[in-house]
Write an enzyme that holds these catalytic residues in place. Structure first.
Site, PDB file in Angstrom:
ATOM      1  N   ASP A   1       0.813  -1.208   0.000  1.00  0.00           N
ATOM      2  CA  ASP A   1       0.000   0.000   0.000  1.00  0.00           C
ATOM      3  C   ASP A   1       0.848   1.261   0.000  1.00  0.00           C
ATOM      4  OD1 ASP A   1       0.990  -0.411   2.501  1.00  0.00           O
ATOM      5  OD2 ASP A   1      -0.742   0.412   3.547  1.00  0.00           O
TER       6      ASP A   1
ATOM      7  N   THR B   1       5.321   2.699  -0.267  1.00  0.00           N
ATOM      8  CA  THR B   1       6.716   2.296  -0.453  1.00  0.00           C
ATOM      9  C   THR B   1       7.421   2.094   0.874  1.00  0.00           C
ATOM     10  OG1 THR B   1       7.399   4.595  -0.598  1.00  0.00           O
ATOM     11  CG2 THR B   1       6.876   3.493  -2.655  1.00  0.00           C
TER      12      THR B   1
ATOM     13  N   GLU C   1      17.812  12.760  10.127  1.00  0.00           N
ATOM     14  CA  GLU C   1      18.892  13.214  10.992  1.00  0.00           C
ATOM     15  C   GLU C   1      20.138  12.350  10.815  1.00  0.00           C
ATOM     16  OE1 GLU C   1      17.569  13.568  14.982  1.00  0.00           O
ATOM     17  OE2 GLU C   1      16.334  15.311  14.561  1.00  0.00           O
TER      18      GLU C   1
END
Length: 571
Positions: free
Chosen positions: A389, A391, A499
């Site tokens: 549904d 990636t 990050e």
């Protein structure tokens, strides 16, 4: 340990409210305030649990482990290879051959049966041993607040009521009701399928029927903290966690509906005929399961059905052969009937199937895939399409900083290597332009040959010669909660993917938060942190400059003071 796990499994099978703990509270913890949760669980946020109380709760609730089957059982594996429909049919044909002294056909058939049993036994035993050895590799631990101090304990020793500290990169040891959280996000993809981490808020009080994906005041066992830090109270362990409920469902075997007791709508006891019919249905369900007609992969069930049909045809052929000879009991007629019956049974089919699957197992092992059961290859081979549904459910969740634009200086570009976490791989190039000035390439939108002016081979020298780059990397290092460490198996990163990508880029130039603020030669010291806020779109850190003097510096200062004093005396 096994008995405790089985006890937890039996108890967990009973119905319980969504999100409840080992012993149900007045409401699920996500529907209670932090103070109410602490009170009902008998926890102590100031000192944590005492060691004696933690020991008592382990005995009461069991260890914080999912129930597991017993270790490798060679005898059970061997019996499973013998007692199945396909092997038993071949054994019946073997017994019939020996009964009429047909030694050569019987010997060939017996050799095929033995060879098939031992190939399947050795392959399954080797896979079971490999899987069992993997269990001893993981020895997770967590930070628990007990007796007024934070200690490190094994995850299996966590009990309901424990106060657990969580930070970026930690794996959550149990289902925990948060009482404090600072910019905390958790990756809950294994439960909800959402690739984006969920932002937690301990102040929320939700409805009792709120689903796991919407319980923003709770973190779940086996999920990963990708950002921030927090503290919470354990309310569910072992098989009572949300991941434990999934394990419970997987451990339940599918049974025929005939095993359900019949009940009359009027409440009276079922009749004798009803009990008899139910008993026959239950017996048939047990026989069908034993013969492999209702369990196993589709291929296993089809083969079991095929061999039973072939057995019926073989018996019919034997009866026809004997009837054609007017049921004469001469030895040659009986041998002819048995030979006809055995000839209809594909005795080599099972052997060919096992050898083929063993070869497939070896091929997958070369690709670093462990196959626990040979029959699982059939299920894998039956997959023709994989539907997703989003990636995020099939990607690795790794990012890399490809370009960094520094106003007034230019743009740094990175060509990554195979390991995106390794700051030493990939080439860094520089262009004194903005990314918007890059000319488009209709053939390759990612091409930047007209944008790059030159590769940088000495990143440390680049850093010292350009103060704007140094300031940029300082901000990238400090305004970052990700960690990057080099371990024997390679570079390992913890934290949010964005990050981590920024931290890897700073490390390429030798800049890291640890060296800047926590090493012996640190230039700054962190005082206060204001976490990232989606409203203001930034995070803030209050730093103080660390001034370090050497002996030569102190000597120079002393000489200057002495000169000043002498000048004052002359004046």
């Amino acid at each position: 340990m096994a008995d405790s796990g089985e006890k937890q499994l039996d108890t967990a099978r009973t119905a319980r409210a969504p999100g409840q703990c080992n012993k149900p509270l007045s409401q699920p913890p996500h529907a209670l305030s932090p103070e109410q949760t602490i009170t009902e669980l008998g926890a102590n946020l100031e000192r944590g649990l005492d060691a004696s109380e933690a020991t008592r709760r382990i005995e009461e609730y069991g260890r914080n482990e999912l129930s597991q089957k017993k270790g490798v059982q060679p005898l059970k594996i061997f019996l499973e290879q013998i007692f199945n429909a396909m092997t038993l049919i071949l054994v019946l044909a073997l017994a019939a051959s020996f009964a009429v002294q047909a030694w050569i056909p019987g010997g060939i058939l017996g050799g095929l049966i033995v060879l098939n049993i031992f190939i399947g036994y050795l392959q399954t035993l080797q896979a079971e041993k490999t899987i069992d050895s993997l269990r001893s590799l993981g020895n997770p631990s967590c930070q628990v607040y007990r007796d007024g101090k934070t200690i490190t304990v094994q995850t299996s020793e966590v009990v309901p009521g424990d106060v657990v500290d969580l930070s970026t990169g930690d794996s959550v040891p149990a289902d925990i009701r948060l009482v404090e959280a600072t910019n905390m996000e958790a990756d809950e993809a294994l439960l909800t399928g959402e690739s984006v981490p969920a932002l937690k808020n301990p102040k929320l009080v939700l409805g009792p029927e709120t689903g796991p994906g919407d319980r923003l005041n709770v973190v779940f066992s086996s999920t990963i903290i990708t950002k921030g830090r927090g503290r919470g109270i354990v309310f569910a362990t072992g098989m009572f966690t949300e991941i434990g409920l999934i394990a419970t469902a997987l451990n339940e075997t599918s049974r025929s509906g005939a095993q359900v007791k019949a009940k009359r709508e009027d409440g009276r006891e079922p009749s004798v005929w009803t009990w008899t019919a139910d008993g026959l249905l239950v017996a048939w369900a047990a026989v069908a399961e034993f013969l492999g007609l209702t369990v196993g992969t589709p291929l296993q069930r089809k083969l079991s059905q095929l061999f039973l049909i072939i057995l019926g045809i073989a018996i019919l052929c034997a009866i026809i052969a004997i009837a054609a000879n007017k049921f004469d009991d001469r030895k040659d007629i009986i041998i002819y009937a048995i030979t006809t019956a055995v000839g209809t049974i594909p005795v080599s089919l099972l052997l060919v199937l096992t050898v083929t699957m063993a070869a497939g197992t070896k091929k997958m092992l070369e690709r670093q895939v462990i196959v626990r059961n040979l029959s699982s290859l059939e299920a894998i081979g039956g997959v023709t399409n994989v539907c997703s549904d989003k990636t995020g459910t099939i990607t690795q969740g790794r990012m890399i900083a490809r370009q960094a634009w520094i106003p007034g200086l230019g743009t740094y570009s990175v060509e990554p290597g195979n390991d995106v976490y390794n700051p030493a791989t990939g080439q860094v190039t520089f262009a004194p332009l903005q990314p918007i000035d890059r000319k488009s390439d209709p053939e390759d939108s990612d091409s930047s040959s007209d944008f790059v002016t030159g590769a940088i081979f000495n990143l440390a020298e680049e850093l010292t010669s350009k103060s704007a780059l140094e300031g940029y990397l300082n901000v990238a290092s400090f305004a970052n909660l990700a960690t990057l460490e080099q371990e024997p198996e390679g570079w390992q990163a913890r934290g949010a993917p964005t990050e981590v990508a920024i931290e890897v880029f700073a490390r390429r130039f030798g800049r890291s938060k640890v060296e800047l603020s926590k090493s012996t030669k640190a230039q700054w010291r962190e005082i206060t942190e204001f976490p990232f806020d989606s409203d203001v779109k930034h995070m803030v850190k209050d730093l103080e400059v660390v001034i370090q003097f050497t002996e030569e510096d102190f000597g120079g200062i002393a000489n200057n003071i002495q000169s000043l004093l002498e000048s004052a005396e002359i004046a």
